[in-house]
Write a protein that holds these residues in place. Sequence first.
Motif, PDB file in Angstrom:
ATOM      1  N   LEU A 115       3.531   4.737   1.546  1.00  0.00           N
ATOM      2  CA  LEU A 115       3.510   3.471   2.285  1.00  0.00           C
ATOM      3  C   LEU A 115       2.197   3.322   3.041  1.00  0.00           C
ATOM      4  CD1 LEU A 115       7.172   3.337   3.614  1.00  0.00           C
ATOM      5  CD2 LEU A 115       6.094   1.762   1.982  1.00  0.00           C
ATOM      6  N   LYS A 116       1.726   4.426   3.614  1.00  0.00           N
ATOM      7  CA  LYS A 116       0.456   4.368   4.365  1.00  0.00           C
ATOM      8  C   LYS A 116      -0.692   3.954   3.451  1.00  0.00           C
ATOM      9  CE  LYS A 116       0.977   7.460   8.324  1.00  0.00           C
ATOM     10  NZ  LYS A 116       0.824   8.839   8.808  1.00  0.00           N
ATOM     11  N   LYS A 117      -0.634   4.491   2.234  1.00  0.00           N
ATOM     12  CA  LYS A 117      -1.660   4.119   1.257  1.00  0.00           C
ATOM     13  C   LYS A 117      -1.634   2.665   0.911  1.00  0.00           C
ATOM     14  CE  LYS A 117      -2.773   8.229  -1.407  1.00  0.00           C
ATOM     15  NZ  LYS A 117      -2.334   9.024  -2.574  1.00  0.00           N
ATOM     16  N   GLU A 118      -0.370   2.182   0.691  1.00  0.00           N
ATOM     17  CA  GLU A 118      -0.191   0.745   0.356  1.00  0.00           C
ATOM     18  C   GLU A 118      -0.691  -0.109   1.499  1.00  0.00           C
ATOM     19  OE1 GLU A 118       3.827  -0.174  -0.868  1.00  0.00           O
ATOM     20  OE2 GLU A 118       3.671   1.205  -2.629  1.00  0.00           O
ATOM     21  N   LEU A 119      -0.391   0.344   2.748  1.00  0.00           N
ATOM     22  CA  LEU A 119      -0.835  -0.389   3.936  1.00  0.00           C
ATOM     23  C   LEU A 119      -2.358  -0.436   3.973  1.00  0.00           C
ATOM     24  CD1 LEU A 119      -0.037  -1.734   6.676  1.00  0.00           C
ATOM     25  CD2 LEU A 119      -0.275   0.555   7.680  1.00  0.00           C
TER      26      LEU A 119
ATOM     27  N   LYS B  44       6.903  -1.915   9.330  1.00  0.00           N
ATOM     28  CA  LYS B  44       8.295  -1.719   9.731  1.00  0.00           C
ATOM     29  C   LYS B  44       8.917  -0.573   8.971  1.00  0.00           C
ATOM     30  CE  LYS B  44       9.609  -6.286  11.206  1.00  0.00           C
ATOM     31  NZ  LYS B  44      10.059  -7.564  10.691  1.00  0.00           N
ATOM     32  N   ARG B  45       8.626  -0.594   7.653  1.00  0.00           N
ATOM     33  CA  ARG B  45       9.199   0.464   6.821  1.00  0.00           C
ATOM     34  C   ARG B  45       8.652   1.834   7.222  1.00  0.00           C
ATOM     35  NH1 ARG B  45       8.702  -1.179   0.572  1.00  0.00           N
ATOM     36  NH2 ARG B  45       9.526   0.976   0.302  1.00  0.00           N
ATOM     37  N   ILE B  46       7.259   1.925   7.507  1.00  0.00           N
ATOM     38  CA  ILE B  46       6.668   3.196   7.902  1.00  0.00           C
ATOM     39  C   ILE B  46       7.287   3.705   9.178  1.00  0.00           C
ATOM     40  CG2 ILE B  46       4.535   4.280   8.784  1.00  0.00           C
ATOM     41  CD1 ILE B  46       3.050   2.401   6.743  1.00  0.00           C
ATOM     42  N   VAL B  47       7.443   2.781  10.201  1.00  0.00           N
ATOM     43  CA  VAL B  47       8.041   3.178  11.472  1.00  0.00           C
ATOM     44  C   VAL B  47       9.423   3.711  11.248  1.00  0.00           C
ATOM     45  CG1 VAL B  47       8.848   2.291  13.700  1.00  0.00           C
ATOM     46  CG2 VAL B  47       6.523   1.731  12.833  1.00  0.00           C
ATOM     47  N   ALA B  48      10.205   2.984  10.410  1.00  0.00           N
ATOM     48  CA  ALA B  48      11.556   3.403  10.125  1.00  0.00           C
ATOM     49  C   ALA B  48      11.607   4.774   9.507  1.00  0.00           C
ATOM     50  CB  ALA B  48      12.221   2.361   9.166  1.00  0.00           C
ATOM     51  N   LEU B  49      10.774   4.934   8.549  1.00  0.00           N
ATOM     52  CA  LEU B  49      10.756   6.218   7.865  1.00  0.00           C
ATOM     53  C   LEU B  49      10.328   7.358   8.797  1.00  0.00           C
ATOM     54  CD1 LEU B  49       9.211   5.354   4.378  1.00  0.00           C
ATOM     55  CD2 LEU B  49      11.461   6.325   4.773  1.00  0.00           C
TER      56      LEU B  49
END
Lengths: 549, 272
Positions: A283-287, A306-311
């Motif tokens: 996700l960080k890469k995609e971001l 949001k997804r990164i924070v959740a994860l």
Amino acid sequence: MSQNYVFQEEETSPIDFGRILGAAKRRYVFFLIPFLTILVVCIGVILFLKPVYESTGTILVETQQIPSDLIQSSITSDANQRITIIKQRVMTRGNLLQIIDKFDVFGADRQRLPVSELIERMQEQININVITSEVSGNRRGSTTIAFQLSFDHENPKIAANVANELITLFLSENVKTRTARATETTAFLNSETQKLRDALTKTENDIVAYKQKYRDALPEHLDLRLRMLERSETDLREYIREIRALEEEKRYLQIELTAAKTGRTGSGGEIVQSELQENIETLKKELLDASTRLTESHPNIKALKKRIVALEQQQLEEDKNAARLAASEGSAAGSTYNPLLEKLEIRIESIDGKISEGRRQIEKAKRKVAEIEAIIIEIPQVERGLSVLNRTYGDILEKFNVLESKQAQAQLSQNLEEDKKAERFILLEPPIVPTEPVRPDRLKIMGIGSFLAFAAGAGFVVLIELLDQRIRSASELEAILKHPPIVSIPYIVTPTEMGKRRTKLVLYILAPFMFVIVALVAVHFLYQPLDTLFYKAWVALDKLRISLL
Amino acid sequence: MERIKEAIAKAKEQNPDIERIPSKSPTTSKTATIVPESGDIKYQQTRVVDLDMKHLEESRIITLDSEDPNSISFDILRTQVLAKMEANNWRTLAITSPTPECGKTVVSINLALSIAKQTDYTALLADFDLRRPRVGVYLGLPDNNTLSDYLDEKIEFNDALVNPGIPRFVVLQNHDAIRKSTEILTSPKVKSLVMDLRDRYEKRICIFDLPPLLSTDDSIAFIPQVDCILLVVASGETKKSDVTECRRQLQAHNLLGVVFNKSDEKSAGYYY
């Protein structure tokens, strides 16, 4: 008439033949006195002078028989010069004295005269005549082809003997000097070669010692050393990587050990965590990708955040759970036997050992690299030293080669001399016992004497005539008187005088006949009877006639 | 020769009392008289002495023999001398030379003979070389009745004269050397004698044979008494300086000429 006139003119010419004739007639006694005196003295000198005989030997200077293109003789001085040198060597005091004594050259004078005078006389009696031939095109150059050695003496036999002795001395001296010189040359070159050979050996030894000294840093090993360095560096790198891998493994094992202590199978939690982590990272890469293309407020980015924070929340929780689990497991394991834990600890221990071993290896490899590097740095210096030595060696070797070839040539030349194949003196004509004396040249002395006698006689007559102030001709008288004499009376000859003159004339005519008769009588009684002589002459004439026919 | 013989024969004819005596001991006649004017000369007062031709030849007296080729030079001399003397009316001639041995006497005798023989002059030859008289010896004359005898007043002047058998030729000879010759030559007696000889006959040439000029002072002392002088110079004998000296001494006198004697040059006349 004209002839008469010419005749008169002739009479007035300065050369008055009549006067000369008159003077000759009058003064013949004055002519004869010095003439005969000098003639007698001359004959006396001829008789008095002892005859001197000359014995001559001819020595041919033969050039080298083997072409000089092939072999160059080491003796290159001019033959003429050599002859002079040999002459000096032969005509030493000792040699000459020996000859004087051997052949009794000076007879009684030997005891009477000082030695130095004898030597001087001897040197005067020895003559050397060099025969040269002009070389065309070379103005100064002339080659000596032969020389003549002669000795003068009153005794022809002694002359021949001494000449022979001198020639023998000359020939042997020549051979001696030539061989000696050739040998000298060879010996000199030999010693020089030996010196160089020693120098060569020394340099060689130096090089060997040097190489021994710097045997690790020899330039020819540079490649080897470089390769070694490379290998060592590779080894070093390998060790470092190995150690890193071992440390990684150790950390993993420690994690696993920790996990095992808390009682959780490390494998399940590990996988979860790794899944979560992977997701977070993806996700960080995609971001990161999206943030490059899109603004912060883009819904996609917001969603990703949001997804990164959740994860991350989820992971944090899971970590807490894992820690709790591990603590419970650990307490549980501590209290009870846990084989897994033991296994892990043993593995960690072995890895630690390996790591320390690897570190040691690294240290070792580093040292080695440093060592090799030092050697490589040293190599150029060694190379320089070595090249100096090599150059010296090369120089000496070159000289040595040149000298050696020269030495070989000199040896060859020496052989040439020893085998008498080089330029040599050959006795062309040995001195023989002379039969005719060379001095005094009787004819010459007689000729000069006669001329002198004649000149003295004529000079005396002229002198007397000049000194004599008496009047001889009517013209002279006329010159004094300024007018001619009345008459010129010829000398009146009386019959008695006439008779005397006739008697004189008859005597003059008869004198040669008388002389011949006296001579014949003398021959008859003192030498050989005339009839024998006549017979001999007759026979000789007969022979001549026969030979002519 | 023929002429001499003829002359001698004539003399004999005219003087029959003269005995014929062989040459070296000549005859003398004290009663001869000279008759110069006539063609035939008869000596009444003078002695006549025969001459020996051989002796003359040995003494180089050649003018008697006209065949002799040398006589021609004496003929030339005679002609020249006579011509000059006639022109000046000279009668006495002194013959001298610078030094002895120049042939004065020979020249004197020959010249005198030549004059006597070939001309109508009478020749008188006086030997005035008192120190070394030679004329008599050359001519082969007897040694009595000489000039010195006359000077010593032993004989008469006429007795001193000799005729050697040749017409018109008289000799005043001398045989012995006389001391104090200079004084005698300059004495009044000699002076008057010379004058007498000179003036006695018209056609007479007196020839005085004098001593050498440079040897003594006789000649110089005597020369003023004669009319002229003939100098004899000998080839190969006389020095040039002597000739010059003689010329200087004879400056004041009449030098008739110089004779070059004993020449060994071939004379031009020889070919004629």
